[in-house]
Design a protein around this motif. Structure first.
Motif, mmCIF file in Angstrom:
data_model
loop_
_atom_site.group_PDB
_atom_site.id
_atom_site.type_symbol
_atom_site.label_atom_id
_atom_site.label_comp_id
_atom_site.label_asym_id
_atom_site.label_seq_id
_atom_site.Cartn_x
_atom_site.Cartn_y
_atom_site.Cartn_z
ATOM 1 N N HIS A 146 -12.920 -24.384 -57.565
ATOM 2 C CA HIS A 146 -13.493 -23.293 -56.781
ATOM 3 C C HIS A 146 -13.690 -22.058 -57.643
ATOM 4 C CE1 HIS A 146 -9.060 -22.564 -56.233
ATOM 5 N NE2 HIS A 146 -9.440 -21.326 -56.493
ATOM 6 N N THR A 147 -14.467 -21.141 -57.095
ATOM 7 C CA THR A 147 -14.627 -19.797 -57.643
ATOM 8 C C THR A 147 -14.076 -18.840 -56.603
ATOM 9 O OG1 THR A 147 -16.583 -20.344 -58.926
ATOM 10 C CG2 THR A 147 -16.304 -18.037 -58.328
ATOM 11 N N TYR A 202 -21.619 -16.031 -45.564
ATOM 12 C CA TYR A 202 -21.669 -17.318 -46.261
ATOM 13 C C TYR A 202 -21.931 -18.492 -45.315
ATOM 14 C CZ TYR A 202 -20.614 -15.146 -50.669
ATOM 15 O OH TYR A 202 -20.701 -14.374 -51.809
ATOM 16 N N THR A 233 -17.238 -28.519 -55.406
ATOM 17 C CA THR A 233 -16.715 -27.225 -55.810
ATOM 18 C C THR A 233 -16.986 -26.262 -54.664
ATOM 19 O OG1 THR A 233 -17.209 -27.736 -58.111
ATOM 20 C CG2 THR A 233 -16.868 -25.418 -57.562
ATOM 21 N N LEU A 242 -16.062 -22.200 -52.639
ATOM 22 C CA LEU A 242 -15.898 -20.768 -52.833
ATOM 23 C C LEU A 242 -14.632 -20.317 -52.109
ATOM 24 C CD1 LEU A 242 -17.258 -18.172 -53.937
ATOM 25 C CD2 LEU A 242 -18.427 -17.999 -51.738
ATOM 26 N N TYR A 280 -18.929 -9.682 -64.475
ATOM 27 C CA TYR A 280 -19.321 -10.677 -63.491
ATOM 28 C C TYR A 280 -20.832 -10.859 -63.496
ATOM 29 C CZ TYR A 280 -20.202 -12.990 -59.090
ATOM 30 O OH TYR A 280 -20.646 -13.865 -58.148
ATOM 31 N N HIS A 285 -23.088 -14.014 -61.536
ATOM 32 C CA HIS A 285 -23.556 -14.441 -60.221
ATOM 33 C C HIS A 285 -23.057 -15.851 -59.915
ATOM 34 C CE1 HIS A 285 -26.662 -15.923 -63.051
ATOM 35 N NE2 HIS A 285 -26.669 -16.981 -62.255
ATOM 36 N N ILE A 286 -23.229 -16.238 -58.664
ATOM 37 C CA ILE A 286 -23.025 -17.613 -58.212
ATOM 38 C C ILE A 286 -24.415 -18.224 -58.157
ATOM 39 C CG2 ILE A 286 -22.327 -19.057 -56.256
ATOM 40 C CD1 ILE A 286 -20.530 -16.672 -55.400
ATOM 41 N N ILE A 313 -26.819 -21.316 -56.588
ATOM 42 C CA ILE A 313 -26.915 -22.345 -55.563
ATOM 43 C C ILE A 313 -28.252 -23.072 -55.735
ATOM 44 C CG2 ILE A 313 -27.084 -22.801 -53.087
ATOM 45 C CD1 ILE A 313 -25.313 -20.344 -52.632
ATOM 46 N N TYR A 341 -21.799 -9.028 -54.468
ATOM 47 C CA TYR A 341 -21.869 -10.175 -55.372
ATOM 48 C C TYR A 341 -23.261 -10.782 -55.309
ATOM 49 C CZ TYR A 341 -16.773 -9.988 -55.542
ATOM 50 O OH TYR A 341 -15.474 -9.596 -55.715
ATOM 51 N N ILE A 343 -26.067 -13.793 -55.721
ATOM 52 C CA ILE A 343 -26.226 -15.230 -55.565
ATOM 53 C C ILE A 343 -27.616 -15.596 -56.026
ATOM 54 C CG2 ILE A 343 -26.262 -17.163 -53.948
ATOM 55 C CD1 ILE A 343 -24.590 -14.175 -52.661
#
Length: 131
Positions: A5-6, A20, A53, A55, A72, A74-75, A77, A119, A121
């Motif tokens: 996970h993150t 989310y 994986t 979050l 930081y 990004h995530i 997807i 954050y 994405i």
């Protein structure tokens, strides 16, 4: 080994879970309060933790914001259609900070959204080339 996970620290757990799940379509897999440590953990994802994986959202009780810092990124997807994903986020009340289109130094189509805590994405097409 595998990536489990993150973790992201969030200032309002309910608001983040709503983003989310309702905006990005993840499922809340589990959530637990830790009164001795004064924090709550929530795990979300697109499938169970045994095979995917996920979050981890960490809410430290009484802390409503964080400085994201310069390290930081990004995530990311993977989505079937970046243009549609960005439009869907906007239609669900989410914030797109970079419209769908080719990346700066290539032809891969990407877009960026921002969650309630700032954050980023990235949406990247399922047909992108991994090089």
């Amino acid at each position: 080994m595998r990536l489990l996970h993150t973790m992201l620290r969030v200032g309002n757990l309910e608001r983040s879970i709503e983003f989310y799940t309702k905006v990005l379509g993840m499922e809340l897999l589990r959530q637990k309060d830790y009164p001795q440590g004064e924090f709550t953990l929530a795990f979300l994802g697109y499938g169970n933790e045994d095979e995917n994986t996920v979050l981890e959202l960490t809410y430290n009780w009484g802390v409503d914001s964080y400085d994201l810092g310069e390290g930081y990124g990004h995530i990311a997807i993977e989505v079937p259609d970046v243009y549609k994903a960005a439009e869907d986020v906007k239609n669900a009340g989410g914030k797109i900070i970079r419209e769908a289109g080719p990346m700066n130094a290539g032809s891969t189509i990407i877009a960026f959204a921002e969650d309630p805590d700032g954050y980023q994405i990235e949406f990247i097409g399922a047909d992108h080339v991994r090089t």
